[in-house]
Design a protein around this motif. Structure first.
Motif, PDB file in Angstrom:
ATOM      1  N   PRO A 104       0.791  -1.239   0.000  1.00 12.26           N
ATOM      2  CA  PRO A 104       0.000   0.000   0.000  1.00 12.26           C
ATOM      3  C   PRO A 104       0.825   1.293   0.000  1.00 12.26           C
ATOM      4  CG  PRO A 104      -0.206  -1.183   2.084  1.00 12.26           C
ATOM      5  CD  PRO A 104       0.493  -2.099   1.149  1.00 12.26           C
ATOM      6  N   ASP A 105       2.090   1.221   0.375  1.00  6.62           N
ATOM      7  CA  ASP A 105       2.859   2.465   0.375  1.00  6.62           C
ATOM      8  C   ASP A 105       3.496   2.765  -0.967  1.00  6.62           C
ATOM      9  OD1 ASP A 105       2.283   3.328   2.973  1.00  6.62           O
ATOM     10  OD2 ASP A 105       3.655   1.823   3.782  1.00  6.62           O
ATOM     11  N   LEU A 106       3.099   2.019  -2.000  1.00  8.91           N
ATOM     12  CA  LEU A 106       3.635   2.239  -3.335  1.00  8.91           C
ATOM     13  C   LEU A 106       2.961   3.448  -3.994  1.00  8.91           C
ATOM     14  CD1 LEU A 106       5.792   0.369  -4.552  1.00  8.91           C
ATOM     15  CD2 LEU A 106       4.037  -0.606  -5.996  1.00  8.91           C
ATOM     16  N   LEU A 491      -8.561 -10.203   4.911  1.00 11.85           N
ATOM     17  CA  LEU A 491      -7.647  -9.396   4.098  1.00 11.85           C
ATOM     18  C   LEU A 491      -6.248 -10.009   4.105  1.00 11.85           C
ATOM     19  CD1 LEU A 491      -6.891  -6.875   2.454  1.00 11.85           C
ATOM     20  CD2 LEU A 491      -6.434  -5.719   4.610  1.00 11.85           C
ATOM     21  N   VAL A 492      -5.799 -10.448   5.279  1.00 11.97           N
ATOM     22  CA  VAL A 492      -4.461 -11.036   5.374  1.00 11.97           C
ATOM     23  C   VAL A 492      -4.349 -12.244   4.438  1.00 11.97           C
ATOM     24  CG1 VAL A 492      -2.883 -12.248   6.924  1.00 11.97           C
ATOM     25  CG2 VAL A 492      -4.056 -10.178   7.691  1.00 11.97           C
ATOM     26  N   ALA A 493      -5.433 -13.004   4.330  1.00  8.86           N
ATOM     27  CA  ALA A 493      -5.420 -14.179   3.451  1.00  8.86           C
ATOM     28  C   ALA A 493      -5.314 -13.797   1.975  1.00  8.86           C
ATOM     29  CB  ALA A 493      -6.679 -15.016   3.686  1.00  8.86           C
ATOM     30  N   MET A 494      -5.594 -12.535   1.641  1.00 13.13           N
ATOM     31  CA  MET A 494      -5.606 -12.112   0.242  1.00 13.13           C
ATOM     32  C   MET A 494      -4.220 -11.765  -0.297  1.00 13.13           C
ATOM     33  SD  MET A 494      -8.684 -12.344  -0.616  1.00 13.13           S
ATOM     34  CE  MET A 494      -8.808 -13.640   0.577  1.00 13.13           C
ATOM     35  N   TYR A 495      -3.282 -11.416   0.568  1.00 10.89           N
ATOM     36  CA  TYR A 495      -2.018 -10.844   0.084  1.00 10.89           C
ATOM     37  C   TYR A 495      -1.306 -11.699  -0.971  1.00 10.89           C
ATOM     38  CZ  TYR A 495      -1.983  -6.679   3.009  1.00 10.89           C
ATOM     39  OH  TYR A 495      -2.273  -5.454   3.553  1.00 10.89           O
ATOM     40  N   PRO A 496      -1.156 -13.032  -0.755  1.00 12.18           N
ATOM     41  CA  PRO A 496      -0.456 -13.812  -1.795  1.00 12.18           C
ATOM     42  C   PRO A 496      -1.143 -13.703  -3.163  1.00 12.18           C
ATOM     43  CG  PRO A 496      -0.897 -15.148   0.156  1.00 12.18           C
ATOM     44  CD  PRO A 496      -1.589 -13.857   0.374  1.00 12.18           C
TER      45      PRO A 496
ATOM     46  N   ALA B 125      -6.323   9.045  13.343  1.00  9.91           N
ATOM     47  CA  ALA B 125      -5.083   8.256  13.320  1.00  9.91           C
ATOM     48  C   ALA B 125      -5.113   7.267  12.156  1.00  9.91           C
ATOM     49  CB  ALA B 125      -4.925   7.516  14.641  1.00  9.91           C
ATOM     50  N   HIS B 126      -6.262   6.641  11.950  1.00  9.37           N
ATOM     51  CA  HIS B 126      -6.396   5.631  10.906  1.00  9.37           C
ATOM     52  C   HIS B 126      -6.248   6.237   9.518  1.00  9.37           C
ATOM     53  CE1 HIS B 126      -8.941   2.773   8.421  1.00  9.37           C
ATOM     54  NE2 HIS B 126      -8.042   1.960   8.946  1.00  9.37           N
ATOM     55  N   LEU B 127      -6.856   7.402   9.312  1.00 13.33           N
ATOM     56  CA  LEU B 127      -6.762   8.030   7.993  1.00 13.33           C
ATOM     57  C   LEU B 127      -5.344   8.546   7.745  1.00 13.33           C
ATOM     58  CD1 LEU B 127     -10.201   9.834   7.979  1.00 13.33           C
ATOM     59  CD2 LEU B 127      -9.455   8.150   6.290  1.00 13.33           C
ATOM     60  N   ASN B 128      -4.661   8.995   8.806  1.00 13.68           N
ATOM     61  CA  ASN B 128      -3.294   9.485   8.619  1.00 13.68           C
ATOM     62  C   ASN B 128      -2.341   8.366   8.222  1.00 13.68           C
ATOM     63  OD1 ASN B 128      -2.948  12.291   8.849  1.00 13.68           O
ATOM     64  ND2 ASN B 128      -3.517  12.164  11.008  1.00 13.68           N
ATOM     65  N   ASN B 129      -2.493   7.232   8.852  1.00 15.23           N
ATOM     66  CA  ASN B 129      -1.759   6.049   8.407  1.00 15.23           C
ATOM     67  C   ASN B 129      -2.443   4.807   8.945  1.00 15.23           C
ATOM     68  OD1 ASN B 129       0.000   4.252   7.341  1.00 15.23           O
ATOM     69  ND2 ASN B 129       1.624   4.618   8.846  1.00 15.23           N
ATOM     70  N   PRO B 130      -3.216   4.132   8.108  1.00 14.22           N
ATOM     71  CA  PRO B 130      -4.006   2.992   8.590  1.00 14.22           C
ATOM     72  C   PRO B 130      -3.168   1.958   9.320  1.00 14.22           C
ATOM     73  CG  PRO B 130      -4.628   3.558   6.372  1.00 14.22           C
ATOM     74  CD  PRO B 130      -3.437   4.398   6.688  1.00 14.22           C
ATOM     75  N   ARG B 131      -1.902   1.780   8.908  1.00 16.60           N
ATOM     76  CA  ARG B 131      -1.080   0.729   9.504  1.00 16.60           C
ATOM     77  C   ARG B 131      -0.616   1.070  10.919  1.00 16.60           C
ATOM     78  NH1 ARG B 131      -1.629   0.417   4.698  1.00 16.60           N
ATOM     79  NH2 ARG B 131      -0.542   2.336   4.180  1.00 16.60           N
ATOM     80  N   ASP B 132      -0.790   2.333  11.337  1.00 21.30           N
ATOM     81  CA  ASP B 132      -0.510   2.664  12.734  1.00 21.30           C
ATOM     82  C   ASP B 132      -1.548   2.019  13.648  1.00 21.30           C
ATOM     83  OD1 ASP B 132       1.597   4.157  11.952  1.00 21.30           O
ATOM     84  OD2 ASP B 132       0.631   6.119  12.262  1.00 21.30           O
ATOM     85  N   SER B 137      -3.370  -3.714   7.490  1.00 16.53           N
ATOM     86  CA  SER B 137      -4.225  -3.024   6.514  1.00 16.53           C
ATOM     87  C   SER B 137      -3.477  -2.702   5.220  1.00 16.53           C
ATOM     88  CB  SER B 137      -4.737  -1.726   7.140  1.00 16.53           C
ATOM     89  OG  SER B 137      -5.363  -0.945   6.170  1.00 16.53           O
ATOM     90  N   ASN B 138      -4.204  -2.703   4.089  1.00 11.10           N
ATOM     91  CA  ASN B 138      -3.609  -2.241   2.829  1.00 11.10           C
ATOM     92  C   ASN B 138      -4.264  -0.956   2.336  1.00 11.10           C
ATOM     93  OD1 ASN B 138      -6.054  -3.217   1.979  1.00 11.10           O
ATOM     94  ND2 ASN B 138      -5.270  -4.413   0.261  1.00 11.10           N
ATOM     95  N   MET B 139      -4.914  -0.246   3.254  1.00  9.97           N
ATOM     96  CA  MET B 139      -5.575   1.009   2.849  1.00  9.97           C
ATOM     97  C   MET B 139      -4.524   2.107   2.652  1.00  9.97           C
ATOM     98  SD  MET B 139      -8.705   2.856   4.842  1.00  9.97           S
ATOM     99  CE  MET B 139      -8.446   4.571   5.253  1.00  9.97           C
ATOM    100  N   PRO B 140      -4.728   2.992   1.657  1.00  8.11           N
ATOM    101  CA  PRO B 140      -3.785   4.096   1.480  1.00  8.11           C
ATOM    102  C   PRO B 140      -3.802   5.027   2.692  1.00  8.11           C
ATOM    103  CG  PRO B 140      -5.292   3.946  -0.390  1.00  8.11           C
ATOM    104  CD  PRO B 140      -5.817   3.047   0.677  1.00  8.11           C
ATOM    105  N   ALA B 141      -2.703   5.733   2.909  1.00  9.36           N
ATOM    106  CA  ALA B 141      -2.659   6.767   3.946  1.00  9.36           C
ATOM    107  C   ALA B 141      -3.164   8.078   3.342  1.00  9.36           C
ATOM    108  CB  ALA B 141      -1.230   6.933   4.441  1.00  9.36           C
ATOM    109  N   TYR B 142      -3.968   8.797   4.117  1.00 10.20           N
ATOM    110  CA  TYR B 142      -4.563  10.048   3.608  1.00 10.20           C
ATOM    111  C   TYR B 142      -4.077  11.237   4.422  1.00 10.20           C
ATOM    112  CZ  TYR B 142      -7.554   7.163   0.721  1.00 10.20           C
ATOM    113  OH  TYR B 142      -7.994   6.269  -0.214  1.00 10.20           O
ATOM    114  N   ARG B 143      -2.733  11.365   4.483  1.00 12.38           N
ATOM    115  CA  ARG B 143      -2.168  12.399   5.362  1.00 12.38           C
ATOM    116  C   ARG B 143      -2.551  13.800   4.937  1.00 12.38           C
ATOM    117  NH1 ARG B 143       1.968   8.987   4.233  1.00 12.38           N
ATOM    118  NH2 ARG B 143       2.439   7.481   5.858  1.00 12.38           N
ATOM    119  N   TRP B 144      -2.729  14.018   3.647  1.00 12.84           N
ATOM    120  CA  TRP B 144      -2.967  15.383   3.182  1.00 12.84           C
ATOM    121  C   TRP B 144      -4.310  15.941   3.639  1.00 12.84           C
ATOM    122  CZ3 TRP B 144      -3.204  11.116   0.063  1.00 12.84           C
ATOM    123  CH2 TRP B 144      -4.427  10.848  -0.532  1.00 12.84           C
TER     124      TRP B 144
END
Lengths: 545, 250
Positions: A104-106, A491-496, B125-132, B137-144
């Protein structure tokens, strides 16, 4: 591109391009405090660029030959180039967003590069950019050859092609800036929608006028599909996009359809965009290029009639299967499900008609990757229409809906059917159009074919697995009657699978890039010494008339 | 002989196009038109509230960022969905939604009843960085969102357009749209009192992103997320028991 236009036609073209530039200026002024202003500038630059190109060769020599004795192929050539450019763009965006789901950080820490804004650039890029340009280009080719008449306009084919691409540019640049209606596959805002109506009506008139000029008593079946594509997409586009802008100076609008009615209109549109954009138009391609390449006539005329009217009538009822178990009234869901199942009949009639046409030409399928592209497309079409009817059945849908299974299904159709039939058609068309002996490299067509097949299969299998696992995890209960899995577990199961999907998409993209290279080299190669005759029927060529 | 007839049809482009229009129109007319005329399509909900200007702005940010591509707002009438997300969605809940945001894909969970389930602080906190907050999570971060001031000077145009389409905003609401957006994110001010006066006691007044000195896009989006599922109680009243999952054994 101007060499074929007379001086008065160049004037018309200049006025049109200038008009677009002025419209852009007006948009820029009215929308100066909004993102609409940016789009105004883009429109102005596009109109200005075309006007400059016209002016720079305005006084070049006029065509001397009688143009009615030849087909009008310049806009087709440009359309093919645009389609392939959009294909690379749209598929690259697809690989990027697929990778974002795994990593996701891409993205850059910026609004424009987040998943939600990039996703519609992928969908619009491939559907409208790649698919739309391919349809416009091939429809211009097919209607001329099957009618044995030149296109009924000199400037209007360019207006349709370039105007349509301006719409694509507005739509996609808009998503990056956050301009969207959020209606899936109809995200572009009101002014772009109005522009598309103008372009589309021109396309319709041009098409009908060309058919009216035909030197054949009957309208060939490929043109039935192209006509259905043009007419019904116009109806769908207008109804779904009826909206009230908040002012003339703002990009934002609100749809006139509220809540549950909006849901029905949206999926009536959404499903029939699949039907009439991604199916009817491409069946038009199939019904011309497949028999031409296989050198066999269409297997059955009756099956063609059955499948054409079946698709035109049944599809329009099917959209509500996107809304099973929702707040949409039950009776509408049931109608949608019923017609979706019935749709299998005309769909398989088309797929079967295509495959039976290959009887007697299977040795060609083995040797010729171009024809194999079209054969594989027909197989994928048959499989994904079966899958679609199956998924529209309410209890099946309770498992598949909201999961990646839907995404896999769409891509079985988009990669397996739409893209493969397009590549097969373009590999047939490019050498003919540029009067070359064949493609630059048959080996590269072969490589493209296997990359496409491998990419599509990896993609679709990954999404079948992830979708079914997801759906099952959501509804699994423990023995005590509690839900077994939290959402994040699923969701975790989806990554591969997300990684596998991105890889499959990447293979498909590489194949497309190889296709572009091969077409480019074909265009650059030496012309055929003695090309076969390829010209309209005119009184001069038919002494009897 | 149907084939003979079709042979004739194929000779006329105009007839053929008319045939296409006729064949293609039926489905849409039969399925769409009655949704406006059959009264049971949308339930009555006298307690139904409208979005405040801040919530509407937040909704437009949700649209702009394409949140609907991964989050549905439609709980289906299935047991596991009702147990996971809450009472199934009813039509009246999206009565004022233009466009509807029912969604088609759940890369993330359904949000139809997300309002009130988490604190404002969690959402920010979640919208700034969901993984915090959710490491997997694979949601994008919405810091802006937190660093972008909310554009409020055109909110009255939004309300006016909605009113023209039938949402019962009053002239006073339209006039005060910008100050109401500010007031909802700045508790204990006169502006905040104005919002309650116009939109009712139920309105959620809060310093959503924790900063009251300015109203940001984060304020608007969190205000919207916190009102989801809370505009009416209709879903909790008089709804039939949810359907059970289809059982392949029976």
């Amino acid at each position: 591109m101007l060499a074929n236009l007379t001086s008065s036609e160049r004037q018309t073209a200049l006025v049109l391009a200038g008009g677009v530039a002025v419209a852009g200026l007006v948009m820029a002024v009215l929308g100066r405090s909004d993102v609409l202003g940016v789009h105004g500038v883009i429109v102005m630059l596009c109109g200005g660029f075309v006007a400059w190109r016209i002016m720079s060769s305005f006084y070049a020599a006029e065509p001397t030959q009688d143009r009615s004795v030849s087909y009008y192929d310049d806009p087709i050539k440009a359309g093919i180039a645009l389609a392939m450019a959009w294909a690379v763009f749209g598929m690259f965006m697809g690989v990027w967003v697929a990778a974002q789901l795994a990593w996701p950080d891409l993205a850059f820490d910026a609004a424009w590069s987040s998943f939600g804004r990039l996703r519609p650039t992928h969908t619009s890029g491939v559907i409208f950019g790649f698919g739309g340009n391919a349809l416009i280009a091939t429809s211009f080719h097919v209607v001329q050859r099957t009618s044995r008449a030149r296109l009924a306009g000199q400037v209007s084919p360019w207006f349709v092609l370039l105007g349509y691409n301006l719409f694509c540019v507005l739509a996609i640049s808009g998503y990056l800036m956050g301009i969207t209606q959020s209606k899936e596959y109809a995200e572009a805002e009101w002014y772009a929608d109005i522009w598309l109506v103008i372009v589309w009506v021109t396309y319709f008139i041009l098409y009908i006028k060309t058919i009216a000029r035909r030197n054949e008593p009957h309208i060939y079946v490929a043109n039935w599909y192209f006509m259905a594509f043009i007419v019904v997409v116009a109806i769908l586009h207008i109804v779904n996009n009826l909206a009230l802008p908040i002012s003339w100076g703002h990009a934002k609008s609100y749809t006139i359809w509220p809540g549950v009615q909006d849901a029905m209109v949206q999926w009536w549109y959404g499903h029939n965009a699949v039907a009439f954009f991604l199916t009817a138009g491409f069946l038009g391609m199939l019904y011309y290029y497949l028999p031409v390449r296989a050198q066999r006539p269409i297997f059955s005329y009756r099956l063609s009639i059955l499948s054409f009217w079946g698709i035109t009538f049944f599809y329009m009822w099917a959209g509500s299967h996107h809304l099973h178990y929702t707040a949409l009234p039950h009776w509408v869901q049931t109608l949608g499900m019923t017609f979706s199942v019935m749709l299998l009949v005309p769909s398989w009639a088309s797929a079967g008609n295509a495959l039976l046409t290959l009887n007697g030409a299977w040795h060609r399928v083995r040797q010729d990757a171009t024809l194999r592209f079209m054969m594989a497309a027909a197989v994928f079409y048959g499989l994904s229409t079966f899958e679609g009817s199956f998924m529209a059945i309410r209890p099946v849908n309770s498992l598949s809906h909201y999961t990646d299974w839907t995404v896999g299904h769409v891509h079985a159709g988009a990669l397996g059917w739409v893209a493969l039939i397009t590549f097969g058609s373009l590999y047939t068309l490019v050498p003919k159009l540029w009067k070359r002996q064949g493609m630059y490299s048959d080996a590269l067509v072969e490589v493209h074919f296997w990359l496409s097949i491998a990419g599509a299969l990896i993609y679709v299998f990954a999404m079948w697995n992830s979708g079914i696992i997801q759906g099952l995890m959501w509804r699994t209960y423990t023995e005590d009657g509690a839900l077994s899995y939290s959402f994040i577990d699923s969701l975790v199961a989806m990554y591969p699978y997300y990684i596998a999907r991105a890889f499959g998409g990447l293979l498909f993209l590489i194949g497309t890039i190889i296709g572009c290279y091969n077409m480019w080299m074909t265009v650059r190669s030496a012309p055929h010494a003695a090309p076969e005759r390829d010209a309209p029927v005119t009184p001069a060529t038919v002494p009897g008339e | 002989m149907p084939e003979l007839f079709h042979r004739k049809l194929e000779r006329s482009a105009v007839l053929f196009v008319l045939g296409i229009i006729a064949a293609a129109s039926v489905g849409g007319i039969v399925e769409i038109a009655p949704l406006f005329t059959i009264d049971e399509t949308v339930e009555d909900a006298p307690d139904m509230r409208m979005y405040t200007p801040l919530e509407l702005a937040g909704r437009n940010i949700y649209i702009r960022e394409g949140c609907y591509a991964c989050h549905s707002q439609m709980i289906r009438t299935l047991r596991d969905e009702v147990e996971r997300y809450g009472p199934y969605s009813v039509a009246v809940e999206s009565q004022y939604d233009r466009p509807m945001l029912w969604g088609s894909k759940r890369t993330g969970p359904d949000l139809a009843r997300i309002g009130g389930k988490y604190s404002d602080f969690w959402h920010v906190a979640h919208l700034n960085n969901p993984r915090d907050v959710v490491p997997e999570s694979n949601m994008p971060a919405y810091r802006w969102l937190a660093r972008t001031p909310l554009k409020t000077n055109d909110l009255h145009l939004h309300l006016a357009a909605q009113q023209a389409l039938g949402v019962p905003y009053t002239a006073e609401m339209i006039e005060n749209a910008a100050s109401d957006a500010y007031g909802q994110a700045t508790p204990d001010t006169d502006y905040a009192a104005g919002v309650v006066e116009r939109y009712g006691e139920e309105t959620n007044i809060s310093a959503f992103d924790g900063v009251t000195t300015r109203v940001t896009e984060m304020d608007a989006l969190v205000a919207y997320l916190q009102v989801l599922g809370r505009l009416t109680n209709a879903a909790y009243e008089n709804t039939a028991a949810p359907e059970t999952k289809p059982d392949p054994d029976d």
